[in-house]
Design a protein around this motif. Structure first.
Motif, PDB file in Angstrom:
ATOM      1  N   TRP A 104       0.835  -1.190   0.000  1.00  0.00           N
ATOM      2  CA  TRP A 104       0.000   0.000   0.000  1.00  0.00           C
ATOM      3  C   TRP A 104       0.877   1.249   0.000  1.00  0.00           C
ATOM      4  O   TRP A 104       2.027   1.208   0.466  1.00  0.00           O
ATOM      5  CB  TRP A 104      -0.920  -0.006   1.220  1.00  0.00           C
ATOM      6  N   PRO A 105       0.336   2.361  -0.491  1.00  0.00           N
ATOM      7  CA  PRO A 105       1.110   3.613  -0.534  1.00  0.00           C
ATOM      8  C   PRO A 105       1.398   4.170   0.860  1.00  0.00           C
ATOM      9  O   PRO A 105       0.914   3.651   1.864  1.00  0.00           O
ATOM     10  CB  PRO A 105       0.204   4.568  -1.336  1.00  0.00           C
ATOM     11  N   ASP A 106       2.183   5.218   0.890  1.00  0.00           N
ATOM     12  CA  ASP A 106       2.483   5.955   2.119  1.00  0.00           C
ATOM     13  C   ASP A 106       3.230   5.099   3.134  1.00  0.00           C
ATOM     14  O   ASP A 106       3.106   5.298   4.345  1.00  0.00           O
ATOM     15  CB  ASP A 106       1.196   6.509   2.742  1.00  0.00           C
ATOM     16  N   GLY A 107       3.989   4.118   2.624  1.00  0.00           N
ATOM     17  CA  GLY A 107       4.812   3.286   3.496  1.00  0.00           C
ATOM     18  C   GLY A 107       4.048   2.305   4.345  1.00  0.00           C
ATOM     19  O   GLY A 107       4.577   1.810   5.355  1.00  0.00           O
ATOM     20  N   LEU A 108       2.818   1.962   3.972  1.00  0.00           N
ATOM     21  CA  LEU A 108       1.992   1.085   4.802  1.00  0.00           C
ATOM     22  C   LEU A 108       2.310  -0.393   4.631  1.00  0.00           C
ATOM     23  O   LEU A 108       1.910  -1.210   5.459  1.00  0.00           O
ATOM     24  CB  LEU A 108       0.507   1.329   4.506  1.00  0.00           C
TER      25      LEU A 108
ATOM     26  N   LEU B  77      -6.091   7.599   9.614  1.00  0.00           N
ATOM     27  CA  LEU B  77      -7.258   7.083   8.895  1.00  0.00           C
ATOM     28  C   LEU B  77      -6.835   6.216   7.718  1.00  0.00           C
ATOM     29  O   LEU B  77      -7.523   5.246   7.367  1.00  0.00           O
ATOM     30  CB  LEU B  77      -8.148   8.231   8.412  1.00  0.00           C
ATOM     31  N   LEU B  78      -5.701   6.550   7.094  1.00  0.00           N
ATOM     32  CA  LEU B  78      -5.184   5.692   6.019  1.00  0.00           C
ATOM     33  C   LEU B  78      -4.816   4.325   6.591  1.00  0.00           C
ATOM     34  O   LEU B  78      -5.089   3.290   5.972  1.00  0.00           O
ATOM     35  CB  LEU B  78      -3.959   6.334   5.373  1.00  0.00           C
ATOM     36  N   GLU B  79      -4.205   4.316   7.764  1.00  0.00           N
ATOM     37  CA  GLU B  79      -3.874   3.051   8.420  1.00  0.00           C
ATOM     38  C   GLU B  79      -5.139   2.245   8.701  1.00  0.00           C
ATOM     39  O   GLU B  79      -5.165   1.021   8.532  1.00  0.00           O
ATOM     40  CB  GLU B  79      -3.138   3.317   9.728  1.00  0.00           C
TER      41      GLU B  79
END
Length: 343
Positions: free
Chosen positions: A35-39, A212-214
């Motif tokens: 997933w994006p944003d380093g997730l 919230l992305l997490e």
């Protein structure tokens, strides 16, 4: 013989139809994409939330809070003061005795049990307690600030430490509660006595969008591990929300005006839209507080905003964001983006 033939035909038809929806390989492939944003991938989600056990401070807090009940007068007062765009602070209603709770929260970090696979993390029963205590502490802070008492910051600090106890829990309801608490603390902080204590930088540094992305990824992980039959619609959902995460992570506007999901009461993300609105608006709300505190201290404001859809101005009395951003509320109240910072 005829019945057996019909049964065979029906079974063959069922297998044929199922083959259109069965998508074990597709689900596995979707789950394996980072997933994006380093997730990272879905499989990496539990590594961010290792097991933890309730500590002694949490048990003490639960016992102390047992005598507290939601007070409509306190709730109304806090909402009224959050919505007030000037330095006037009304007299608070009667507030229960908070010293033991305040002292505990300032002295010891509260750690709750963490259950990733359990609905609401097993903490649904703690939600009302968190909100009730937060509102009481914020009301107390406002009452003290009204008297120009620097100890008002201690109340907010205790409320913030209570909020941080929820930061390590990715379940939707817990994220939403922590968001509400953070926004309330920030929304009244600009009225507190100067100077600003060092701990408040934690509130100002807290961006509500990444959590919230997490949670968006976490809810997909929960569904993934619970899937008995891997179906193509779920593979599509994983990929759709993975791309949605990338889009949301790149957003620079502070007014959120798109729908993330069709409304589905069974989908834990169905109520997320108002959460996204609050999270993006908080970016400009924390700027409002930071600039108001600067202006009150006689310092120049930061005119530039991290929000690409507006900037700040100050005429010597009134601090103003250049674009109105709709209030994302059904019940709770947002702080205004026009503030009179001079008495």
């Amino acid at each position: 013989m005829k019945k057996a033939l019909i049964l065979l035909v029906l079974m063959a038809a069922a297998v044929y139809v199922a083959s259109w929806f069965w998508a074990g390989d597709e689900v596995d492939a979707a789950a394996a994409r980072p997933w994006p944003d380093g997730l990272g991938t879905l499989a990496s989600v539990p590594k961010r939330y290792p097991p933890q056990h309730e500590n002694d401070a949490a048990r003490k807090l639960t016992k102390l809070a047992a005598t507290f009940a939601e007070d409509d007068a306190v709730t109304a007062y806090v909402r009224q003061e959050i919505a007030r765009g000037d330095l006037t602070i009304a007299e608070p209603p009667a507030i229960p005795y908070l010293s033991p709770i305040r002292d505990l929260l300032l002295r010891e970090p509260v750690v709750w049990e963490r259950y990733l696979s359990q609905q609401h993390g097993g903490l649904l029963g703690k939600v009302d307690m968190h909100l009730t205590l937060m509102r009481s502490l914020v009301a107390s802070a406002l009452g003290r600030a009204r008297q120009h008492d620097a100890a008002a910051w201690d109340d907010l600090h205790a409320a913030w430490n209570l909020t941080k106890a929820l930061h390590g829990h990715p379940h939707v309801i817990l994220r939403v509660v922590a968001m509400s608490m953070t926004r309330a603390i920030n929304a009244v902080a600009w009225k507190m006595p100067l100077p600003v204590p060092a701990w408040f930088a934690e509130v100002q540094d807290r961006d509500l969008v990444p959590p919230l992305l997490e949670t968006l990824q976490f809810e997909n992980w929960r569904k993934w591990i619970d899937e008995i039959i891997a179906l193509k619609p779920f593979a599509d959902r994983i990929e759709r929300e993975r791309k949605l995460t990338s889009e949301l992570a790149r957003m620079t506007e502070c007014e959120f005006n798109r729908a993330t999901e069709a409304v589905d009461r069974k989908d834990p993300n169905a109520g997320f839209d108002i959460g996204w609105k609050r999270a993006f608006r908080y970016r400009v709300e924390r700027e409002a507080t930071a600039n108001a505190l600067r202006a009150r201290a006689g310092k120049p404001i930061e005119e530039r905003s991290r929000c690409s859809d507006g900037k700040w101005s100050f005429d010597g009395k009134t601090l103003r964001f250049s674009k109105p951003i709709a209030l994302p509320e059904r019940r709770d109240t947002s702080m205004p983006l026009t503030l009179d910072v001079r008495d």
